[in-house]
Design an enzyme around this catalytic site. Structure first.
Site, short mmCIF file in Angstrom:
data_model
loop_
_atom_site.label_atom_id
_atom_site.label_comp_id
_atom_site.label_asym_id
_atom_site.label_seq_id
_atom_site.Cartn_x
_atom_site.Cartn_y
_atom_site.Cartn_z
N ALA A 38 0.82 -1.22 0.00
CA ALA A 38 0.00 0.00 0.00
C ALA A 38 0.85 1.26 0.00
CB ALA A 38 -0.93 -0.01 1.22
N GLU A 39 1.97 1.22 0.70
CA GLU A 39 2.79 2.42 0.85
C GLU A 39 3.64 2.72 -0.38
OE1 GLU A 39 2.81 4.63 3.09
OE2 GLU A 39 1.79 3.76 4.82
N SER A 40 4.32 1.69 -0.90
CA SER A 40 5.30 1.94 -1.96
C SER A 40 5.21 0.98 -3.13
CB SER A 40 6.72 1.84 -1.37
OG SER A 40 6.98 0.49 -0.96
#
Length: 260
Positions: A135-137
């Site tokens: 989700a983040e990167s």
């Protein structure tokens, strides 16, 4: 034993979280009112085999199911614009919505090794860490958000300094720092994973202020996204374990028959 106990306690409630964490879709077209008093915003729903399938996005590849008795009503709603919060902590966004430096991705094996090591050291489920990284990167070591969050787990520079991370673009340092921070949040919120994820995205101050998941659209979408990915990974892991046990039992049975 301590690791197994904590991981089990952090995994057990996920079957309910899809309905309880106020999940929202980036392309919401329908609001579903639940009997427990919560709402969730999704793209659409279908009734299949007596159960309600809730689709967070227009694509019908991903969905979760609810019992009809858990739902009290449906309402068509317009897709609201993404709110721009004045809260600096809420500006930390998934790297997919930010600016990326040159793409640099680890192999699946290397990422697994990093997450497995960090998860074991901090008693955090590896699949949860993998879901956060996605989700983040999306696995980009050089990812940078508009707000300046960096690396695989999108650490803000101030948070990275507090965690002792000298280089957020060093994959091992970033994962160790992000895992330590997530572990701290899980402890702070008594292993309530939804609140810990909300705090990871919007900051613990926002979670404490609203006494729950903040009403930031981005944060609610983020929690729903990580919950869904984590559920998918846990289900796949359990299916693989069952298949391995079945294969082992068949092999043992064949060996026993041959020995006779």
């Amino acid at each position: 034993m301590r690791i197994e106990h904590r991981l089990a306690s952090r995994t057990g409630a996920w079957a309910l979280l899809a309905a309880l964490c106020l999940a929202t879709s980036a392309y919401g077209a329908e609001r579903i009112t639940l009997a427990n008093g919560f709402d969730l915003v999704c793209n659409h729903h279908q009734v299949v085999d007596g159960k309600v399938r809730v689709f967070p996005k227009a694509e019908e590849a991903d969905y979760f199911e609810l019992e009809p008795a858990a739902i009290t009503g449906y309402e068509t709603v317009p897709d609201p614009p993404i709110a721009k919060s004045s809260d600096a902590s809420a500006e930390q966004s998934p790297a997919s919505a930010g600016v990326r430096k040159a793409d640099a991705r680890l192999t699946a094996g290397d990422l697994h090794q990093l997450l497995s090591k960090a998860g074991a050291e901090h008693n955090v489920d590896e699949d949860l860490l993998a879901s956060v990284v996605k989700a983040e990167s999306n696995g980009n070591v050089r990812a940078t958000s508009r707000a300046g969050a960096q690396g695989l787990m999108q650490l803000m520079p101030g948070t990275a300094r507090e965690l002792g991370v000298a280089d957020s673009f060093a994959a091992d340092e970033n994962v160790q720092g992000g895992t330590a921070y997530l572990d701290w949040l899980l402890t702070r919120y008594h292993d309530n994973i939804a609140l810990a994820l909300a705090a990871y995205n919007a900051g613990p101050e926002a979670v404490d202020r609203y006494r729950g998941i903040p009403p930031y659209r981005e944060t609610r979408v983020y929690v729903a996204r990580v919950v869904h990915e984590f559920n998918r990974r846990v289900a796949a892991r359990r299916n693989a374990d069952r298949s391995a046990r079945l294969t082992g039992a068949i092999a043992a049975g064949n060996a026993g028959t041959g020995s006779e």
